[in-house]
Design a protein around this motif. Structure first.
Motif, PDB file in Angstrom:
ATOM      1  N   LYS A   1      59.343  31.997  59.918  1.00  0.00           N
ATOM      2  CA  LYS A   1      60.227  31.484  58.910  1.00  0.00           C
ATOM      3  C   LYS A   1      59.458  30.527  57.849  1.00  0.00           C
ATOM      4  CE  LYS A   1      63.774  31.463  62.443  1.00  0.00           C
ATOM      5  NZ  LYS A   1      64.746  30.696  63.410  1.00  0.00           N
ATOM      6  N   PHE A   2      60.150  30.479  56.751  1.00  0.00           N
ATOM      7  CA  PHE A   2      59.387  29.862  55.609  1.00  0.00           C
ATOM      8  C   PHE A   2      60.501  28.893  54.853  1.00  0.00           C
ATOM      9  CE2 PHE A   2      57.132  33.805  56.110  1.00  0.00           C
ATOM     10  CZ  PHE A   2      55.663  33.358  56.229  1.00  0.00           C
ATOM     11  N   ILE A   3      59.978  27.962  54.399  1.00  0.00           N
ATOM     12  CA  ILE A   3      60.768  26.986  53.463  1.00  0.00           C
ATOM     13  C   ILE A   3      59.777  26.713  52.295  1.00  0.00           C
ATOM     14  CG2 ILE A   3      61.945  24.896  52.932  1.00  0.00           C
ATOM     15  CD1 ILE A   3      62.777  24.702  56.078  1.00  0.00           C
ATOM     16  N   ILE A   4      60.301  27.101  51.131  1.00  0.00           N
ATOM     17  CA  ILE A   4      59.468  26.906  49.780  1.00  0.00           C
ATOM     18  C   ILE A   4      59.823  25.848  48.923  1.00  0.00           C
ATOM     19  CG2 ILE A   4      58.572  28.193  48.011  1.00  0.00           C
ATOM     20  CD1 ILE A   4      59.720  30.890  49.254  1.00  0.00           C
ATOM     21  N   ALA A   5      58.885  25.188  48.416  1.00  0.00           N
ATOM     22  CA  ALA A   5      59.304  24.104  47.317  1.00  0.00           C
ATOM     23  C   ALA A   5      58.725  24.739  46.140  1.00  0.00           C
ATOM     24  CB  ALA A   5      59.050  22.951  47.946  1.00  0.00           C
ATOM     25  N   ASP A   6      59.618  25.189  45.053  1.00  0.00           N
ATOM     26  CA  ASP A   6      59.061  25.465  43.979  1.00  0.00           C
ATOM     27  C   ASP A   6      59.182  24.187  43.350  1.00  0.00           C
ATOM     28  OD1 ASP A   6      58.324  26.910  41.637  1.00  0.00           O
ATOM     29  OD2 ASP A   6      60.313  27.612  41.286  1.00  0.00           O
ATOM     30  N   THR A   7      57.945  23.817  42.647  1.00  0.00           N
ATOM     31  CA  THR A   7      57.978  22.538  41.869  1.00  0.00           C
ATOM     32  C   THR A   7      57.514  22.641  40.169  1.00  0.00           C
ATOM     33  OG1 THR A   7      55.434  22.126  42.430  1.00  0.00           O
ATOM     34  CG2 THR A   7      57.096  21.329  43.913  1.00  0.00           C
ATOM     35  N   PRO A   8      57.804  22.007  39.364  1.00  0.00           N
ATOM     36  CA  PRO A   8      57.490  22.087  38.044  1.00  0.00           C
ATOM     37  C   PRO A   8      56.201  21.796  37.671  1.00  0.00           C
ATOM     38  CG  PRO A   8      59.520  20.389  38.552  1.00  0.00           C
ATOM     39  CD  PRO A   8      58.686  20.633  39.772  1.00  0.00           C
ATOM     40  N   GLY A   9      55.943  22.522  36.584  1.00  0.00           N
ATOM     41  CA  GLY A   9      54.597  22.511  36.065  1.00  0.00           C
ATOM     42  C   GLY A   9      54.240  21.461  35.123  1.00  0.00           C
ATOM     43  N   HIS A  10      55.269  21.008  34.641  1.00  0.00           N
ATOM     44  CA  HIS A  10      55.304  19.943  33.306  1.00  0.00           C
ATOM     45  C   HIS A  10      54.513  18.640  33.897  1.00  0.00           C
ATOM     46  CE1 HIS A  10      57.615  22.816  31.107  1.00  0.00           C
ATOM     47  NE2 HIS A  10      57.552  22.275  30.098  1.00  0.00           N
ATOM     48  N   GLU A  11      53.702  17.905  33.072  1.00  0.00           N
ATOM     49  CA  GLU A  11      53.199  16.851  33.665  1.00  0.00           C
ATOM     50  C   GLU A  11      53.991  15.838  33.824  1.00  0.00           C
ATOM     51  OE1 GLU A  11      49.813  13.620  32.337  1.00  0.00           O
ATOM     52  OE2 GLU A  11      50.038  15.468  31.325  1.00  0.00           O
ATOM     53  N   GLN A  12      55.308  15.945  33.081  1.00  0.00           N
ATOM     54  CA  GLN A  12      56.104  14.729  33.148  1.00  0.00           C
ATOM     55  C   GLN A  12      56.867  14.876  34.420  1.00  0.00           C
ATOM     56  OE1 GLN A  12      58.180  16.791  29.674  1.00  0.00           O
ATOM     57  NE2 GLN A  12      60.115  15.666  30.739  1.00  0.00           N
ATOM     58  N   TYR A  13      56.772  15.961  35.057  1.00  0.00           N
ATOM     59  CA  TYR A  13      57.704  16.241  36.294  1.00  0.00           C
ATOM     60  C   TYR A  13      56.632  16.185  37.548  1.00  0.00           C
ATOM     61  CZ  TYR A  13      61.296  17.744  33.118  1.00  0.00           C
ATOM     62  OH  TYR A  13      62.401  17.763  32.263  1.00  0.00           O
ATOM     63  N   THR A  14      55.498  15.628  37.502  1.00  0.00           N
ATOM     64  CA  THR A  14      54.686  15.479  38.617  1.00  0.00           C
ATOM     65  C   THR A  14      55.315  14.876  39.640  1.00  0.00           C
ATOM     66  OG1 THR A  14      52.722  15.520  36.881  1.00  0.00           O
ATOM     67  CG2 THR A  14      52.427  14.810  39.328  1.00  0.00           C
ATOM     68  N   ARG A  15      55.832  13.805  39.438  1.00  0.00           N
ATOM     69  CA  ARG A  15      56.714  13.127  40.738  1.00  0.00           C
ATOM     70  C   ARG A  15      57.426  14.141  41.255  1.00  0.00           C
ATOM     71  NH1 ARG A  15      60.163   9.709  36.050  1.00  0.00           N
ATOM     72  NH2 ARG A  15      60.767  11.709  34.902  1.00  0.00           N
ATOM     73  N   ASN A  16      58.197  15.088  40.854  1.00  0.00           N
ATOM     74  CA  ASN A  16      58.976  16.239  41.447  1.00  0.00           C
ATOM     75  C   ASN A  16      57.888  17.055  42.644  1.00  0.00           C
ATOM     76  OD1 ASN A  16      60.231  15.273  39.277  1.00  0.00           O
ATOM     77  ND2 ASN A  16      61.528  16.948  39.852  1.00  0.00           N
ATOM     78  N   MET A  17      56.749  17.215  42.047  1.00  0.00           N
ATOM     79  CA  MET A  17      55.697  17.914  42.944  1.00  0.00           C
ATOM     80  C   MET A  17      55.182  16.914  44.090  1.00  0.00           C
ATOM     81  SD  MET A  17      52.128  18.016  43.458  1.00  0.00           S
ATOM     82  CE  MET A  17      51.072  18.924  44.472  1.00  0.00           C
TER      83      MET A  17
END
Length: 435
Positions: A93-109
């Protein structure tokens, strides 16, 4: 690069994130994984196809729409928020987190990476500069996300060299990029790194092996994800139990009940174990371990339980019950690495709240020791912090924290800083002891 294989427990769960730069195919890759592994239902695909922001490549639906859940994401064709998706194969089983690539959204990563077992770092071959002298220029976001993966102690790093179709599946290009990344990974200290050449758009080496790259003999991406070992080192760590809630009868019972509710963040506990209450230092003995399904003789990391003690003690939310033989370190002065996540720069004159486990107390940043240069991995002096800076800082906290080094126990080595005026999270931190 070493392949990561180990015997697996049937249906074991793997949490992983995708990270990289802007428009390098992260959402398309996840869409391809979901689609080719039958992790997306026909009605979901039909709904995406009817989207007013339908994006197509030729006659093919844009698979990135399967993860771009926000209206703004579909309009702009970029990922803004962290999108979590669940799917399963017969093996895992998997849980994927797709995170933003923009530098301004690094906090989301950083948010998506905080609970991940593995990270897929996408490298877009069309954006990497290959010089005639042999030098390879990796993108700054590739370096930034790799650095964060190291700081957060993510166990497995997968380098997905994407869009190989754009370079006609050239092995030389792939080998040069992988060699450059491995050199950077070595400077970071990343140990478990595996590279895969693929095309998320065409499906090469995602779920099905590619006939376009006969020179690659390793596993497909899904085969690799199915084979990754997941072992939580917190099983072997000392017992840590941050108290979330004190449960009592109404006070009129002859046999008064007082239980301490929470989640075991590391180690294990058994009836009769000797504990210490932190920060007060009181000694305690486990009388009973209760769950919704009844009482237990012992419990392990990850379980949510109610502990009853032999002693009648003053314990409240924010306290920690720890193994008496190896308690946590009590800190009022904290040294930590932080990722600054606020648009507002750090102000050393301001007070913040520190949230550590279940404890929240006032904190003040007393010093910015150094900022990490993502390109060179060298630290240099600085007076302040701005969005996405990664720095070593010193903090003074009002009430002592029962803490461990982040490298030893993630849960009791991590914290967030909260602006006391706006109540926004401004930083995520990892405690360093003896540094």
């Amino acid at each position: 690069m070493n392949a990561m294989t180990e015997n697996l427990t049937q249906h074991s769960l793997l949490r992983f994130i995708t990270a990289g730069s802007v428009d390098d195919g992260k959402s398309t890759l996840i869409g391809r994984l979901l689609f080719d592994s039958k992790g997306i239902f026909a009605d979901q695909l039909a709904a995406v196809s009817r989207s007013k922001h339908k994006r197509t490549v030729g006659d093919t639906i844009d698979l990135s729409l399967l993860t771009d859940g926000l209206e703004a994401e579909r309009e702009q064709g970029i990922t803004i928020d962290v999108a979590y998706r669940y799917f399963a194969t017969p093996k895992r089983k998997f849980i994927i987190a797709d995170t933003p690539g923009h530098e301004q959204y690094t906090r989301n990563m950083v948010t998506g990476a905080s609970t991940a077992d593995a990270v897929i770092i996408l490298v877009d071959v069309s954006k990497v500069k290959l010089h005639e002298d042999g030098k390879v220029d990796l993108l700054i976001q590739t370096k930034r996300h790799s650095t964060i993966a190291k700081l957060l102690q993510i166990e497995h790093v997968i380098v997905a060299v994407n869009k190989m179709d754009l370079v006609k599946y050239d092995q030389v290009v792939y080998d040069r990029i992988v060699a450059a990344y491995q050199e950077f990974a070595d400077s970071l200290g990343l140990k478990d790194v595996t590279a895969i050449p693929l095309s998320a758009l065409a499906g090469d080496n995602v779920v099905e092996a590619s006939s376009n790259m006969d020179w690659y003999t390793g596993p497909t991406l899904i085969e690799l994800l199915e084979s990754l070992s997941v072992y939580d080192e917190a099983h072997d760590a000392p017992f840590r139990f941050p108290v979330q809630l004190v449960a009592r009868h109404n006070g009129h019972e002859a046999n008064d009940f007082r239980g301490y509710m929470g989640r075991i963040e590391s180690g294990k506990v058994s009836v009769g174990d000797k504990l210490v209450v932190q920060p007060s230092g009181q000694s305690a003995t486990v009388k009973e371990i209760l769950t919704f399904d009844g009482s237990l003789t012992s419990a392990n990391v990850g379980q949510s339980v109610t502990l009853l003690l032999e002693e009648y003690l003053d314990i409240s939310r924010g306290d920690t019950l720890a193994g008496a033989e190896a308690p946590a370190t009590l800190l009022k002065q904290v040294v930590a690495d932080v990722c600054w996540m606020s648009d507002e720069p750090l102000d050393l004159r301001r007070k913040y709240w520190i949230k550590h486990g279940t404890r929240q107390t006032a904190a003040k940043v007393t010093k910015v020791d150094s900022i990490l240069d993502i390109n060179t991995q060298q630290r240099h002096a600085a007076e302040g912090l701005k969005l996405n800076d990664i720095a070593r800082i010193a903090l003074s906290v009002q009430q002592p924290l029962a803490a461990d080094a982040y490298d030893d126990i993630r849960a009791t080595g991590a914290f967030i800083l909260i602006d006391e005026v706006t109540h926004q999270t401004v930083a995520a931190g990892m405690i360093r002891l003896g540094e």
